[in-house]
Structures are given as C-alpha cells and as structure tokens.
Design an enzyme around this catalytic site. Structure first.
Site, PDB file in Angstrom:
ATOM      1  N   LYS A 286      45.592  43.054  37.410  1.00  0.00           N
ATOM      2  CA  LYS A 286      44.152  42.393  36.787  1.00  0.00           C
ATOM      3  C   LYS A 286      44.587  41.768  35.269  1.00  0.00           C
ATOM      4  O   LYS A 286      45.245  42.462  34.708  1.00  0.00           O
ATOM      5  CB  LYS A 286      42.984  42.709  37.259  1.00  0.00           C
ATOM      6  CG  LYS A 286      42.384  42.977  38.723  1.00  0.00           C
ATOM      7  CD  LYS A 286      41.292  43.835  38.795  1.00  0.00           C
ATOM      8  CE  LYS A 286      41.072  43.693  40.401  1.00  0.00           C
ATOM      9  NZ  LYS A 286      39.615  44.182  40.719  1.00  0.00           N
TER      10      LYS A 286
ATOM     11  N   TYR B   5      37.310  36.820  47.204  1.00  0.00           N
ATOM     12  CA  TYR B   5      36.381  37.693  46.919  1.00  0.00           C
ATOM     13  C   TYR B   5      34.856  37.052  47.785  1.00  0.00           C
ATOM     14  O   TYR B   5      33.866  37.555  47.234  1.00  0.00           O
ATOM     15  CB  TYR B   5      35.924  38.154  45.454  1.00  0.00           C
ATOM     16  CG  TYR B   5      36.831  39.022  44.745  1.00  0.00           C
ATOM     17  CD1 TYR B   5      37.348  40.163  45.284  1.00  0.00           C
ATOM     18  CD2 TYR B   5      37.469  38.393  43.438  1.00  0.00           C
ATOM     19  CE1 TYR B   5      38.194  41.130  44.719  1.00  0.00           C
ATOM     20  CE2 TYR B   5      38.049  39.610  42.823  1.00  0.00           C
ATOM     21  CZ  TYR B   5      38.606  40.670  43.305  1.00  0.00           C
ATOM     22  OH  TYR B   5      39.442  41.363  42.750  1.00  0.00           O
TER      23      TYR B   5
ATOM     24  N   ASN C 177      39.092  47.038  36.304  1.00  0.00           N
ATOM     25  CA  ASN C 177      39.743  48.251  36.969  1.00  0.00           C
ATOM     26  C   ASN C 177      41.252  47.966  37.307  1.00  0.00           C
ATOM     27  O   ASN C 177      41.386  48.813  38.122  1.00  0.00           O
ATOM     28  CB  ASN C 177      38.882  48.648  38.078  1.00  0.00           C
ATOM     29  CG  ASN C 177      38.880  47.809  39.351  1.00  0.00           C
ATOM     30  OD1 ASN C 177      39.377  46.470  39.051  1.00  0.00           O
ATOM     31  ND2 ASN C 177      38.041  47.792  40.339  1.00  0.00           N
TER      32      ASN C 177
ATOM     33  N   HIS D  13      44.280  45.327  42.038  1.00  0.00           N
ATOM     34  CA  HIS D  13      43.942  44.975  43.516  1.00  0.00           C
ATOM     35  C   HIS D  13      44.736  45.432  44.333  1.00  0.00           C
ATOM     36  O   HIS D  13      45.915  45.269  44.448  1.00  0.00           O
ATOM     37  CB  HIS D  13      43.370  43.516  43.787  1.00  0.00           C
ATOM     38  CG  HIS D  13      43.234  43.095  45.329  1.00  0.00           C
ATOM     39  ND1 HIS D  13      41.988  43.238  45.676  1.00  0.00           N
ATOM     40  CD2 HIS D  13      44.032  42.479  46.060  1.00  0.00           C
ATOM     41  CE1 HIS D  13      42.199  42.881  46.875  1.00  0.00           C
ATOM     42  NE2 HIS D  13      43.245  42.403  46.994  1.00  0.00           N
TER      43      HIS D  13
ATOM     44  N   GLU E 248      45.923  37.783  52.456  1.00  0.00           N
ATOM     45  CA  GLU E 248      46.138  37.771  50.878  1.00  0.00           C
ATOM     46  C   GLU E 248      47.421  37.378  50.823  1.00  0.00           C
ATOM     47  O   GLU E 248      47.697  36.532  49.705  1.00  0.00           O
ATOM     48  CB  GLU E 248      45.809  39.010  50.321  1.00  0.00           C
ATOM     49  CG  GLU E 248      44.086  39.011  50.280  1.00  0.00           C
ATOM     50  CD  GLU E 248      43.529  40.435  50.109  1.00  0.00           C
ATOM     51  OE1 GLU E 248      44.225  41.447  49.708  1.00  0.00           O
ATOM     52  OE2 GLU E 248      42.368  41.052  50.029  1.00  0.00           O
TER      53      GLU E 248
END
Ligand code: UDP
Ligand code: MG
Length: 134
Positions: A11, A51, A114, A117, A128
């Site tokens: 991320k 998402y 965080n 993913h 994905e």
C-alpha cells in the site's frame, strides 16, 4: 497441497516509508515466488470494486483517500497454500491485534495504513489478479 497464487499489494504507506524491500524480503524468505510485479497509481473506481465489501463503512472515504495517496506495488505471489500463508505473514487487519513478527504487527500503527493487502480466498485471489493484471 496444491500450488496456489494470490494477489498481494504493498500500500502507499509501505512505499512512502521505504519498506518495499523489507516486506518483499519476508515474502521471499518464506520461499514464495513473485511471478508478476508492477508499481501503479490506483483511482477511486478500481477501489470501489476492490473494496466493494466495505463501501458502506464509515471509514471507506478515508480508505479511498489513503489508497489513492501514492503508488502501490501490485504482485502475484505463488506457492503451496500461499493464500493462507500470506495472510499469516501479514498479520491481522486491526493493528492492535497484529502479532509481533508479522508485517502489520511489526510495522503498522494504524488499521487503515497497514502496509499490505492479500487476497482472502481462492475466489477473491483470481478476481483480484484479473482486476489488477488483466
Ligand atoms: N480498514 C480500515 N478500518 C477498519 C477495517 C479495515 O481502514 O476498521 C482498511 C484496512 O486498510 C484494511 C482494508 O480496509 O486492510 C480492507 O479491510 P479488510 O477487512 O478486507 O481487511 P484485510 O483483508 O486487508 O485484512
Ligand atoms: Mg480483505
């Protein structure tokens, strides 16, 4: 157990903090293979898809802002039981629950930012990979 593939994404916080190499090292140390990798800038439409399960959460706008705040590193990672295995290496979603020794446990101090993913099932992994690698 059969060989699997999963979608992994570093991320914007991971890129910004200069942690790409250290996070990739953990994936390689485990013995998984990175079979595709690219840096890319995400936009809101692709995040609404990715998402979709979170679209009605109060934190969703903040999540989109964060995920579009800089480039991500998209990867296909392969290995035996790699979907569950990567989720273990990553650690739990909420930073306060992520165990030391996991990527999130060692590097994250917020739940939104965080670092990484990883797909949560074989079905989402294939969807994905298609979404981000075509
Ligand atoms: N997230 C957040 N607040 C929350 C839960 C999730 O900002 O209370 C963000 C966080 O970046 C997380 C992402 O939304 O990684 C996707 O949430 P999911 O529940 O799918 O967790 P993951 O599969 O990433 O562990
Ligand atoms: Mg998830």
């Amino acid at each position: 157990m059969e060989r699997e593939r999963t979608y992994i994404m570093l991320k914007p916080d991971c890129v910004r903090r200069g942690l790409i190499g250290r996070v990739i090292a953990r994936i390689e140390d485990k013995g998984y293979q990175i079979t595709a990798m690219k840096m890319m800038q995400l936009d809101e439409p692709i995040l609404r898809e990715h998402y979709a399960h979170l679209a009605d959460k109060p934190f969703f706008p903040n999540l989109v802002n964060f995920m579009t705040s800089g480039p991500v590193v998209a990867m296909i990672v392969e290995g035996e039981n790699v979907i569950v295995g990567m989720r273990k290496i990553m650690g739990k979603t909420a930073f306060e629950d992520a165990e030391p020794g996991t990527i999130r446990g060692d590097f994250a101090n917020t739940t939104t930012e965080n670092l990484i993913h990883g797909s949560d099932s074989p079905e989402t992994a294939e969807a994905e990979i298609k979404r981000f690698f075509g």
